[in-house]
Design a protein around this motif. Structure first.
Motif, PDB file in Angstrom:
ATOM      1  N   VAL A  72       0.814  -1.207   0.000  1.00 52.68           N
ATOM      2  CA  VAL A  72       0.000   0.000   0.000  1.00 52.68           C
ATOM      3  C   VAL A  72       0.854   1.266   0.000  1.00 52.68           C
ATOM      4  CG1 VAL A  72      -0.220   0.167   2.516  1.00 52.68           C
ATOM      5  CG2 VAL A  72      -2.062   1.047   1.049  1.00 52.68           C
ATOM      6  N   TRP A  92      -3.192  -0.582  -7.600  1.00 55.16           N
ATOM      7  CA  TRP A  92      -3.271   0.849  -7.322  1.00 55.16           C
ATOM      8  C   TRP A  92      -4.602   1.457  -7.768  1.00 55.16           C
ATOM      9  CZ3 TRP A  92       1.665   0.426 -10.494  1.00 55.16           C
ATOM     10  CH2 TRP A  92       2.738   0.015  -9.695  1.00 55.16           C
ATOM     11  N   THR A  93      -5.685   0.822  -7.358  1.00 52.01           N
ATOM     12  CA  THR A  93      -6.993   1.289  -7.807  1.00 52.01           C
ATOM     13  C   THR A  93      -7.347   2.650  -7.215  1.00 52.01           C
ATOM     14  OG1 THR A  93      -7.973  -0.033  -6.028  1.00 52.01           O
ATOM     15  CG2 THR A  93      -7.864  -1.015  -8.220  1.00 52.01           C
ATOM     16  N   GLY A  94      -6.755   2.999  -6.067  1.00 51.80           N
ATOM     17  CA  GLY A  94      -6.996   4.324  -5.498  1.00 51.80           C
ATOM     18  C   GLY A  94      -6.319   5.419  -6.296  1.00 51.80           C
ATOM     19  N   ILE A  95      -5.320   5.038  -7.096  1.00 51.69           N
ATOM     20  CA  ILE A  95      -4.642   5.991  -7.971  1.00 51.69           C
ATOM     21  C   ILE A  95      -5.395   6.127  -9.277  1.00 51.69           C
ATOM     22  CG2 ILE A  95      -2.478   6.535  -9.138  1.00 51.69           C
ATOM     23  CD1 ILE A  95      -2.297   6.518  -6.058  1.00 51.69           C
ATOM     24  N   ASP A  96      -5.748   4.989  -9.865  1.00 52.44           N
ATOM     25  CA  ASP A  96      -6.479   4.980 -11.132  1.00 52.44           C
ATOM     26  C   ASP A  96      -7.123   3.608 -11.300  1.00 52.44           C
ATOM     27  OD1 ASP A  96      -6.911   4.633 -14.125  1.00 52.44           O
ATOM     28  OD2 ASP A  96      -6.124   6.690 -14.096  1.00 52.44           O
ATOM     29  N   PRO A  97      -8.405   3.551 -11.675  1.00 52.62           N
ATOM     30  CA  PRO A  97      -9.083   2.249 -11.786  1.00 52.62           C
ATOM     31  C   PRO A  97      -8.521   1.351 -12.874  1.00 52.62           C
ATOM     32  CG  PRO A  97     -10.484   4.013 -12.634  1.00 52.62           C
ATOM     33  CD  PRO A  97      -9.327   4.676 -11.925  1.00 52.62           C
ATOM     34  N   GLN A 100      -6.949  -2.005 -11.968  1.00 53.02           N
ATOM     35  CA  GLN A 100      -7.745  -3.138 -11.518  1.00 53.02           C
ATOM     36  C   GLN A 100      -7.803  -4.244 -12.576  1.00 53.02           C
ATOM     37  OE1 GLN A 100      -9.809  -3.129  -8.279  1.00 53.02           O
ATOM     38  NE2 GLN A 100      -9.252  -5.205  -8.863  1.00 53.02           N
ATOM     39  N   ASP A 168      -7.662  -6.829  -2.850  1.00 52.77           N
ATOM     40  CA  ASP A 168      -8.092  -5.617  -3.536  1.00 52.77           C
ATOM     41  C   ASP A 168      -9.609  -5.534  -3.483  1.00 52.77           C
ATOM     42  OD1 ASP A 168      -8.925  -7.506  -5.359  1.00 52.77           O
ATOM     43  OD2 ASP A 168      -7.659  -6.818  -6.999  1.00 52.77           O
ATOM     44  N   VAL A 169     -10.152  -4.489  -4.076  1.00 49.27           N
ATOM     45  CA  VAL A 169     -11.602  -4.281  -4.014  1.00 49.27           C
ATOM     46  C   VAL A 169     -12.342  -5.384  -4.760  1.00 49.27           C
ATOM     47  CG1 VAL A 169     -13.481  -2.693  -4.543  1.00 49.27           C
ATOM     48  CG2 VAL A 169     -11.267  -1.785  -3.818  1.00 49.27           C
TER      49      VAL A 169
END
Length: 325
Positions: A72, A92-97, A100, A168-169
């Motif tokens: 993280v 790094w989905t919080g940076i850019d989807p 994913q 991850d999500v």
């Protein structure tokens, strides 16, 4: 005072023997053990860089989160320059989807499918990293994820209420949709969480579990063929810019060879890992019933649909090209 005298004086002081170049040293941090596929790839890359640059660029690989950084932390740590380079599980989905994509459940069942998705998305990965003061050097796959536990998982009933480590999500939402109780935690924390019964099962690749001798805490592995996620080696852009053009070309050449090496490891990795698991007394379920696979895929579909919607035109373009191969 003559020039000849000055040169003789400098030589006498030992200064004339100074090296023709200054060595660039990078620390490359990894959360995974040296024997894992990603650990082997990182070591291959470091060796190739040293050889191709003639020792002008030296990389020290720190395995097993030895520098204290977890997945993280990695994106910001490299972007800010706290770390020169990192081998990171791409989530790094919080940076850019867009990141994913490789972890979308049941989307790419074969190694060829995984590689096709990577090549289609690579320009987007590179752009996001460049926008965040980083460069993507290479990316390699993990074997497809399965479920480690103290029983086999072959029905939805087997998953009901089970505390499953997710990463991850997408995996969290899929496991929730399948009736499990997902807990998203970093890989470095998995052994401690298992030993204290904070989690019951772990969603990860066969190779990831073998690397930490998961058989000491779990008795079964079920190959649900969830997703073959990517691991990236990324570098701080300032560190990259400090290299000469010749050094940059040599590092890129080393990265390309390391990437081919990492993808090549995938072919036999799962079968070897299954043999290792069985040799340590584990029960391995290599295939799950079709109805269970269909149920898991159904549980994952709402997340995939939402991902395409949230990511927009980039996702649609990649998915259309992937399906049209």
């Amino acid at each position: 005072m003559t020039i000849k005298f000055l040169l003789g004086t400098v030589a006498g002081l030992g200064l004339a023997a100074a090296p023709a170049f200054a060595t660039t040293n990078w620390d490359l941090s990894s959360e995974y053990p040296a024997g894992s596929l990603q650990g082997q790839t990182a070591d291959f890359f470091a060796k190739a860089v040293a050889e191709k640059t003639g020792g002008e660029v030296e990389i020290t690989v720190h395995h097993g989160a030895a520098l204290g950084y977890k997945s993280v932390d990695n994106f910001d740590a490299v972007g800010d320059g706290a770390l020169a380079a990192r081998s990171t599980f791409v989530f790094w989905t919080g940076i850019d989807p867009i990141f994913q994509l490789s972890s979308l459940p049941f989307l790419a069942p074969t190694a060829d499918d995984v590689h096709a998705l990577y090549e289609l998305a690579k320009p987007d990965y590179e752009k996001v990293l460049e926008d965040n003061n980083q460069i993507l050097l290479l990316a390699t796959p993990w074997p497809s994820s399965g479920l480690w536990g103290n029983k086999a998982f072959t029905t939805l009933e087997d998953l009901k209420g089970v505390k499953v480590r997710t990463y991850d999500v997408a995996s969290t939402e899929t496991m929730k949709g399948a009736g499990a109780f997902p807990i998203q935690i970093s890989w470095a924390d998995v052994p401690a969480q298992l030993s204290t019964n904070a989690i019951d099962a772990v969603l990860t690749s066969p190779n990831g579990g073998v690397g930490v001798q998961m058989w000491e805490l779990q008795s079964n592995f079920t190959n649900v063929n969830y997703a073959s996620s990517l691991q990236a080696i990324h570098l701080n852009m300032d560190a990259w810019d400090d290299l000469t053009e010749a050094q940059q070309a040599e590092v890129k050449e080393a990265a390309a060879e390391a990437e081919d090496f990492g993808w090549g490891l995938l072919a036999d990795a799962t079968a070897k890992d299954f043999d290792t698991m069985r040799a340590h007394g584990m029960t391995v379920t290599e295939e799950i019933p079709a109805e269970f696979s269909a149920a898991l895929t159904k549980a994952a579909q709402p997340f995939i649909d939402q991902w395409v919607k949230d990511t927009g035109e980039r996702a649609t373009k990649i998915m259309d090209a992937y399906e049209a191969r």
